[in-house]
Design an enzyme around this catalytic site. Structure first.
Site, mmCIF file in Angstrom:
data_model
loop_
_atom_site.group_PDB
_atom_site.id
_atom_site.type_symbol
_atom_site.label_atom_id
_atom_site.label_comp_id
_atom_site.label_asym_id
_atom_site.label_seq_id
_atom_site.Cartn_x
_atom_site.Cartn_y
_atom_site.Cartn_z
ATOM 1 N N CYS A 83 58.690 -68.871 10.870
ATOM 2 C CA CYS A 83 58.969 -70.192 11.214
ATOM 3 C C CYS A 83 59.981 -70.709 10.309
ATOM 4 C CB CYS A 83 57.673 -71.170 11.165
ATOM 5 S SG CYS A 83 56.192 -70.496 12.032
ATOM 6 N N SER A 207 50.613 -78.921 14.578
ATOM 7 C CA SER A 207 51.714 -79.167 15.694
ATOM 8 C C SER A 207 51.782 -78.299 16.688
ATOM 9 C CB SER A 207 53.009 -78.873 14.624
ATOM 10 O OG SER A 207 52.864 -77.497 14.264
ATOM 11 N N LYS A 329 55.128 -82.133 14.067
ATOM 12 C CA LYS A 329 53.579 -82.536 14.711
ATOM 13 C C LYS A 329 54.173 -83.066 16.184
ATOM 14 C CE LYS A 329 49.756 -83.839 15.477
ATOM 15 N NZ LYS A 329 49.869 -83.648 16.765
ATOM 16 N N HIS A 333 56.898 -77.933 17.630
ATOM 17 C CA HIS A 333 57.289 -76.629 16.600
ATOM 18 C C HIS A 333 57.753 -75.479 17.517
ATOM 19 C CE1 HIS A 333 57.402 -74.128 13.184
ATOM 20 N NE2 HIS A 333 56.090 -73.912 13.060
#
Lengths: 387, 141
Positions: A83, A207, A329, A333
């Protein structure tokens, strides 16, 4: 190393973009950033992405996107750090330009996540963890964060509801961001009653993933002039740090040591401290991560992160505004793209383009992108100058 | 495809074999080439007792592919008596009965099958409430 500026930015909406492919989503953000920079193409391309081999069956994204956007024969490579891929690609582009090797770099963070079913995406995301000793035990990525959150609540005495202000703030800000995935306000009651994913993390701690891409064009700062209504945005600090791959290997699983190290190095490079940051786009993949990031970066004492939410310090008008465009959130994401969304959003803040969630007089902004459960952490500090 | 990988990990999965650092005596699991405590070379094998306590835990409702049929199940960070923390599923527990600090011990259990394609059964360590430490809410078995 020479100083570097961000000349152009672009982003797509974060959503379930059923009608668009991986290449179309990435291309849309790339073209938007090039247009914003007033360029047709760049000298080199850096692509941040995590999941394309697993979700789209596509590798070699560097060439894949250079081909799609007409940058034939130009250098291009994909950077992967789970990520944290977006900011890792940004840092690669930054180093290319800062070193003098390249005059213009285009960085695109892109993720296509909705071409696979939910449990397959859950399994793909788990590849960010240790395959042999975490994933094999049936661990989902959410559950690693849940293990940290449970222990954190136990050690520091917080209730689940104490994390609600982080999610409530993110949702409130996303309402004003047309690129955000979610546009609904949430209440404390909804936060407490949301369906459970991995105890104590429920849906409103977590998220939402989605398809999306964000991009930026990087050039030497000396070639850019700021003007009224659009200040020059330079990169004042950039640093990356790692921690152990597995949560269980950490001396203290509740401290983001890679956030500590990368933020301290970035502060030092920029010649500032946390008190100078006007806006902070942090990596709120889960509500617990907001608390841990605020602590590791020097905005709260150990174990006291939730206090900043409860005291409204993280709101747009607060001491340290976070997730001003919705954060992970509520903006969403799209994992390997997220780091580039954060960079784009900080640039928007420094340009004064954020409307109702504009932080008054924002001059210095920080973006922090996390790969894995704190394993790779990149911190960037951007500064608006008027020369 | 994954047969050699499972085979390579058999000592760890079935015997909880880690390492002890010859330089600083730090106990290491899973095994690694560099001691996380002193930074020197680690290579001496060490078999853990399999006793520990729950450092943290979570009950997973949305499971990854391959584990769907087991959900909900509980995963813990278990602090082994010899020092290191490992990630492991808990077994023989109701999610609501687990507590931080609860004594647990290693057992060998089936983790998952490899799907219909190959039918490999993967076994590994899990942890259950310790049978040797009587507790009000976990009667000795």
């Amino acid at each position: 190393m020479r100083e570097v500026a961000i000349l152009g930015i672009g982003q797509t909406v974060v959503d379930e973009q059923w009608n668009k492919s991986l290449k179309e989503i990435g291309g849309e953000a790339a073209f938007a950033a090039l247009e914003d920079a007033g360029l047709q193409r760049a000298e080199a391309l850096f692509v941040g992405n995590m999941l394309s081999p697993l979700v789209s069956g596509q590798n070699q994204l560097g060439t894949f996107f250079a081909d799609w956007i007409g940058m034939w024969s130009r250098e291009s490579v994909k950077i992967e750090a789970a990520c944290g891929s977006g900011a890792a690609a940004f840092r690669a582009g930054l180093m290319a330009v800062a070193s003098g090797e390249v005059e213009t770099a285009l960085v695109v963070g892109v993720e296509k996540m909705t071409d696979k079913a939910g449990h397959d995406v859950t399994a793909a995301l788990a590849t960010a963890a240790d395959a042999d000793y975490e994933v094999e035990q049936g661990v989902s990525f959410v559950s690693l964060n849940a293990l940290v959150m449970r222990r954190y609540m136990y050690e520091f005495g917080w209730k689940h509801a104490d994390f609600a202000p982080f999610s409530i703030n993110a949702h409130a800000n996303a309402v004003h961001n047309p690129f955000a995935r979610l546009h609904d306000l949430i209440t404390l009651e909804q936060f407490e009653k949301s369906s459970m994913v991995a105890t104590p993390i429920n849906l409103l701690d977590a998220s939402p993933v989605g398809d999306g891409a964000a991009a930026a064009v990087i050039v030497p700062a000396e070639k850019v002039r700021g003007f009224a209504g659009r200040p020059k945005v330079t990169v004042a600090g950039s640093a990356a740090a790692t921690d152990t791959m597995a949560v269980h290997s950490r001396k203290d699983p509740m401290f983001l040591s890679a956030a500590y190290h990368s933020s301290r190095r970035a502060y030092e490079m920029a010649g500032i401290g946390p008190q100078d940051i006007d806006v902070f786009e942090l990596h709120d993949a889960f509500s617990i991560m907001t608390a841990l990031s605020l602590e590791a970066c020097g905005f709260a004492e150990r174990g006291q992160g939730p206090r900043l939410g409860l005291d409204n310090e993280i709101r747009v008008a607060g001491r340290i505004p976070v997730c001003t465009r919705g954060g992970l959130k509520a903006r969403g994401h799209p994992v390997g793209a997220t780091g580039m969304y954060q960079i784009v959003e900080v640039v928007q803040q420094l340009r004064g383009e954020c409307g109702k969630t504009q932080v008054d007089g924002a001059r210095i902004g920080m973006a922090q992108n996390i790969g894995g459960s704190g394993a790779t952490i990149l911190t960037h500090i951007l500064r608006a100058t008027s020369d | 495809m994954e047969i050699p990988r499972h085979w390579r990990l058999k000592k760890q999965r079935y015997g909880l074999v880690g390492e002890v650092c010859p330089h600083c005596d730090y106990k290491i699991f899973p095994p690694r080439d560099v001691c996380p405590n002193c930074g020197d070379e680690a290579k001496d094998l060490f078999t853990f007792s399999g006793k520990g306590q729950v450092y943290s835990f979570t009950t997973i409702y949305e499971a990854p592919t391959g584990y769907d049929s087991s959900a909900p199940y509980t995963v813990a960070l278990v602090k082994l008596d010899e020092g290191p923390i490992i990630t492991a599923q808990l077994t023989d527990v109701e999610g609501s009965s687990v507590e931080i600090g609860m004594p647990v011990e290693m057992v060998t259990r089936k983790m998952r099958d490899d799907g219909d394609e190959r039918g490999i059964l993967v076994y590994s360590y899990k942890f259950r409430p310790s049978l040797l430490v009587p507790q009000a809410h976990h009667p000795a078995g």
